[in-house]
Structures are given as C-alpha cells and as structure tokens.
Write an enzyme that holds these catalytic residues in place. Structure first.
Site, mmCIF file in Angstrom:
data_model
loop_
_atom_site.group_PDB
_atom_site.id
_atom_site.type_symbol
_atom_site.label_atom_id
_atom_site.label_comp_id
_atom_site.label_asym_id
_atom_site.label_seq_id
_atom_site.Cartn_x
_atom_site.Cartn_y
_atom_site.Cartn_z
ATOM 1 N N TYR A 72 71.264 45.001 74.575
ATOM 2 C CA TYR A 72 71.375 45.158 76.030
ATOM 3 C C TYR A 72 70.168 45.892 76.611
ATOM 4 C CZ TYR A 72 75.957 44.257 74.204
ATOM 5 O OH TYR A 72 76.986 43.727 73.489
ATOM 6 N N ASP A 121 93.118 41.707 68.028
ATOM 7 C CA ASP A 121 91.741 42.033 67.649
ATOM 8 C C ASP A 121 91.694 43.533 67.330
ATOM 9 O OD1 ASP A 121 89.075 42.656 67.498
ATOM 10 O OD2 ASP A 121 88.483 41.604 69.335
ATOM 11 N N LYS A 155 83.929 46.053 61.798
ATOM 12 C CA LYS A 155 83.417 47.419 61.961
ATOM 13 C C LYS A 155 83.615 48.303 60.723
ATOM 14 C CE LYS A 155 83.297 47.647 66.991
ATOM 15 N NZ LYS A 155 81.883 47.769 67.358
HETATM 16 N N1 PMP Z 1 86.130 42.844 69.139
HETATM 17 C C1 PMP Z 1 86.170 44.137 69.499
HETATM 18 C C2 PMP Z 1 87.484 44.729 69.908
HETATM 19 C C3 PMP Z 1 85.006 44.909 69.495
HETATM 20 O O1 PMP Z 1 85.051 46.183 69.897
HETATM 21 C C4 PMP Z 1 83.792 44.305 69.081
HETATM 22 C C5 PMP Z 1 82.477 45.082 69.050
HETATM 23 N N2 PMP Z 1 82.373 46.187 69.829
HETATM 24 C C6 PMP Z 1 83.798 42.964 68.705
HETATM 25 C C7 PMP Z 1 84.984 42.266 68.726
HETATM 26 C C8 PMP Z 1 82.544 42.260 68.276
HETATM 27 O O2 PMP Z 1 82.128 42.689 67.014
HETATM 28 P P1 PMP Z 1 80.612 42.486 66.558
HETATM 29 O O3 PMP Z 1 79.779 43.373 67.422
HETATM 30 O O4 PMP Z 1 80.630 42.898 65.109
HETATM 31 O O5 PMP Z 1 80.284 41.047 66.727
#
Ligand code: PMP
Length: 426
Positions: A15, A236, A265
């Site tokens: 960003y 998620d 993560k």
């Molecule tokens: N889903 C959620 C709830 C997230 O917080 C994030 C990343 N902040 C993602 C998906 C995307 O993950 P990535 O950055 O590893 O692609």
C-alpha cells in the site's frame, strides 16, 4: 545508491507509492519480541508482523525444523507427489480444528485460502445441480484479502473500491453492531437465496477493515441460515485463529462450527508463508461426487514442505503451553494500561479482546509523529485508517505489553495529522 535508496525507488512496499514512499526501516534480524535494525536499534514488534508471529521471531525450534527439512526436501510439486510434512500437518490440523473439518487444501497465502473456500462453496452448489448459485453473502466492514475474489468479499466501501470495475458483485449484510445488522443477515439471504453459494465472515473480529468486535449471536444466526438454505458457511479465521482472541478459534466464543474454515498467518508461527482451507466431509464428498469431481485449484507451491514442517513445529510449541492463559494475561495488561486513553481528546473508543487492542481515533497523527513515537519508545506499531492498534506476539510478557500500550498512548496523544492517502492496513 545505497540499498535503502534502491529500495525506495524500485521496490513496492504494501500500500505504498514509489514516489515519496513512507520510510522503510532496514532490518538486520529479528529474535523473540524484537526486530533489530541495521544500526543496532531494537523495536518490540507490537503488531506481530501483521499478526502472524505467535511464539516470537526466529523461534529456534521452528528455525531448526525448516533447516532440517531443507536438507531433505525443500520443494516438490504436489500434483502427483505427497510427503511427510504435508500428511503430518493435515493430520495434526484435523485434531485441533473444530470437529469434522478434516479435509485440507494447503494454500500459499491467506487470500488464496479464501479464494479456495469460495470455489469450494461454488463447486458444492454446482455438484448439487444449482449452477446459478455463484454469489456469496459477506458482511460490510469485513476483510478477506487482496486477490480479486477476496477483495470482492471485503467491505464494499473499504480499501478496494478502486477495483470495483473488475470485481464480481456479491451481497452484503450490514456491519455487525450497527442498528438492524443481525436482522439484515436473514433479509439478504431470503432475498437472494437462489443465487447464493455460501456465507463468509471473520468470526468475532472484523480486523483489517474495521477493527470491529462483535457477538456470537451473529455466528449462530449465520449457522442457522446456512442450514436452512443449504449454504456453505465459511469462517475466515486467518487473523483471529490460533488464540489471537483467547480460544484457539474465534468461533469457539459462539459454539458454532462452520463448513469451511480458512487459516493462515500464525499457522507457521509467523516464519514462512502458508495457509489452509479446511472443509467438512459433507462439503468434500459433495464436491467429489459431483462434476467434474476434481476440486479445481492447484498452486505451484502447494503444501510446500518447508512451510509444512515449520507449521508442525509451531503446533508443537502451541501444544507445549497454555496459550489461552497467555492471551488472557496480555488482555489484562492492555485493558488496564489503555484505560486512560478514553480521556484523550482525539480518541473515540478503546476496545480489545485477547491479544488484539485498538484505539479508534478521530484521525491519526501525522506520519512524522507516528515515526517519532516508534523511535522514542522502541516499539513498532503500524496504525491504519483511524486505528492505533496492537496485536503483539502471543508470548509478549507484562513488561513488553506495558511498553507497547504506552507507545499507543503516546501516539494517541499527538495532534491529528493531515489525512494521508493509502493509510490502509494490511
Ligand atoms: N483474511 C483475513 C481475515 C485477514 O486478516 C487477511 C490478512 N490480513 C487475509 C485474509 C489475507 O491474508 P494474506 O495477506 O496472507 O493473503
């Protein structure tokens, strides 16, 4: 040109513009709670490097697992082959996942795990002969990643509006906690049931877009709707999973089990990229018994052995201590230490749960003030939007948490700065 100058002019950061980009600090190494800069200064990582560092940076057991796996097999394509780290990790995930979510797709990042979950929902409906069900219901205020499908499921007024023209349109219920939001879930599902493949949300904490905590009644209602209308319910847990909010999975707050769950993560303890999409037997069997039968996704680095080995080592560490207790101790420090923030003029709200704490501001301080506080306090924070927040590594002790909270207070005490472009998250 110094390496830092080259970086400024040639390498995009998240960003950021390549013209007058925000300062990037040069990192030499990272260990435990600390990021060590090339001039020897140390910063406590107050945001766990975007919420993934669970047990501290460069944990010796995880480094060793990667090293010893690397001596045997760094990578092999997963099409036509399998290997021990993948099988072991899948088995171990099935033991700690909500019961029944024991079918695994290994993805290479959180966003991809979300894309995979949505494709599972769609293929589930196609297998049932409902090919018109190509939409999802998501929640306003949510965030699911930066790839096209994940963006399209994130807050429609959020950071992705720029790409509206190229994104599929899904349906959104109101942001949890706003008036009528709970009722809007049923309304949207009933209005669009014939078009919906599934429902997706970040359980309990809408993180990267809104830092919005909400109650388990929303998850229970989504479960009931998914059952009633035969929709695939996707949680998620990429941000909230692995004890970020206390329990291992955020959905435990509601006692609700999804049909599909995405994790990422902290899966490798924050050492190497890996994510996974876990599905129930019902979803997996339906897809497999339908046409084409195959699940149509397959990234090059799928189930990378180094990443799977790191994840297995991370799961050992999780199993060796009471992480819910660690998170509760973190919550205790932040709730006490951040309490005075309520009295600050520029602070609208103070909230948090487990190891996620937020000061919602009228407006963020200037970039210069943010950088000054980081340097003076030796604490790394990365505010975005209107939020100064902390999500420290889960092993952060009382002294570190106090220092992080104090840096947040110092930042929140600065005058509001000009609104910067691209003050986006994550
Ligand atoms: N889903 C959620 C709830 C997230 O917080 C994030 C990343 N902040 C993602 C998906 C995307 O993950 P990535 O950055 O590893 O692609």
């Amino acid at each position: 040109m110094t390496p830092l100058e080259y970086d400024r002019t040639h390498i995009w950061h998240p960003y950021a513009s390549l013209k007058d980009p925000p300062r990037a600090r040069f990192v030499r190494e990272a260990r435990g709670l600390e990021i060590v800069l090339d001039d020897g200064r140390r910063l406590i990582d107050g945001v766990a490097s975007w919420w993934c560092v669970a047990h501290g940076h460069n944990h010796p057991a995880i480094v060793e697992a990667i090293r010893s796996q690397g001596e045997k097999l760094c990578h092999v394509m997963f099409g036509g082959f399998t290997h021990e780290p993948a099988v072991e990790l899948a088995q171990r995930l099935s033991r700690i996942a909500p019961p029944g979510l024991d079918r695994v797709f290994f993805a290479d990042s959180g966003s991809i795990a979300v894309e995979v979950a949505v494709k599972m929902a769609l293929q589930y409906q196609v297998a049932k002969g409902r090919s018109g069900r190509g939409k999802m219901m998501a929640l306003a205020g949510g965030y699911h990643g930066d790839t096209a499908c994940a963006m399209a499921l994130s807050d429609p007024d959020g950071m992705h509006v720029l790409f509206e023209g190229m994104m599929p349109r899904h349906y959104f219920a109101a942001k949890p906690g706003t008036p009528g939001a709970l009722e809007s879930l049923r309304r949207v599902v009933e209005e669009h049931a014939d078009e919906l493949a599934g429902i997706i949300c970040e359980p309990i904490l809408q993180a990267a877009n809104a830092m919005n905590f909400y109650g388990g009644e929303y998850l229970r209602e989504m479960r009931a709707l998914a059952d009633e209308f035969d929709l695939v319910l996707v949680f998620d847990e990429i941000a909230a999973g692995f004890h970020r909010l206390g329990p291992r999975w955020a959905a435990e707050f509601a006692g609700v089990k999804p049909d599909v769950m995405t994790i990422g993560k902290a899966l490798t303890g924050g050492h190497i990229t890996l994510a996974a999409t876990l599905a129930s037997e019902k979803v997996a069997d339906t897809i497999s018994n339908g046409r084409p039968g195959a699940f149509m996704h397959g990234p090059t680095y799928m189930a990378n052995p180094l990443a799977c080995a790191a994840a297995c080592a991370s799961l050992d560490i999780f199993a060796s201590a009471d992480y819910a207790a660690k998170t509760a101790a973190i919550a205790d420090v932040f709730s006490r230490r951040l309490a005075p923030a309520k009295a600050l003029e520029n602070v609208v709200d103070v909230r948090g749960l487990g190891a996620a704490w937020v000061l919602e501001m009228r407006s963020l301080p200037s970039r210069e003030d943010i950088d000054r506080v980081i340097d003076e306090h030796g604490v790394w924070l990365r505010p975005f939007g209107k939020f100064i927040y902390a999500m420290p590594p889960l092993v952060a002790g009382e002294a570190a948490c106090r220092r992080i909270a104090d840096a947040m207070l110092a930042m929140a005490s600065c005058p509001p700065g000009p609104q910067a472009d691209g003050d986006f998250h994550e």
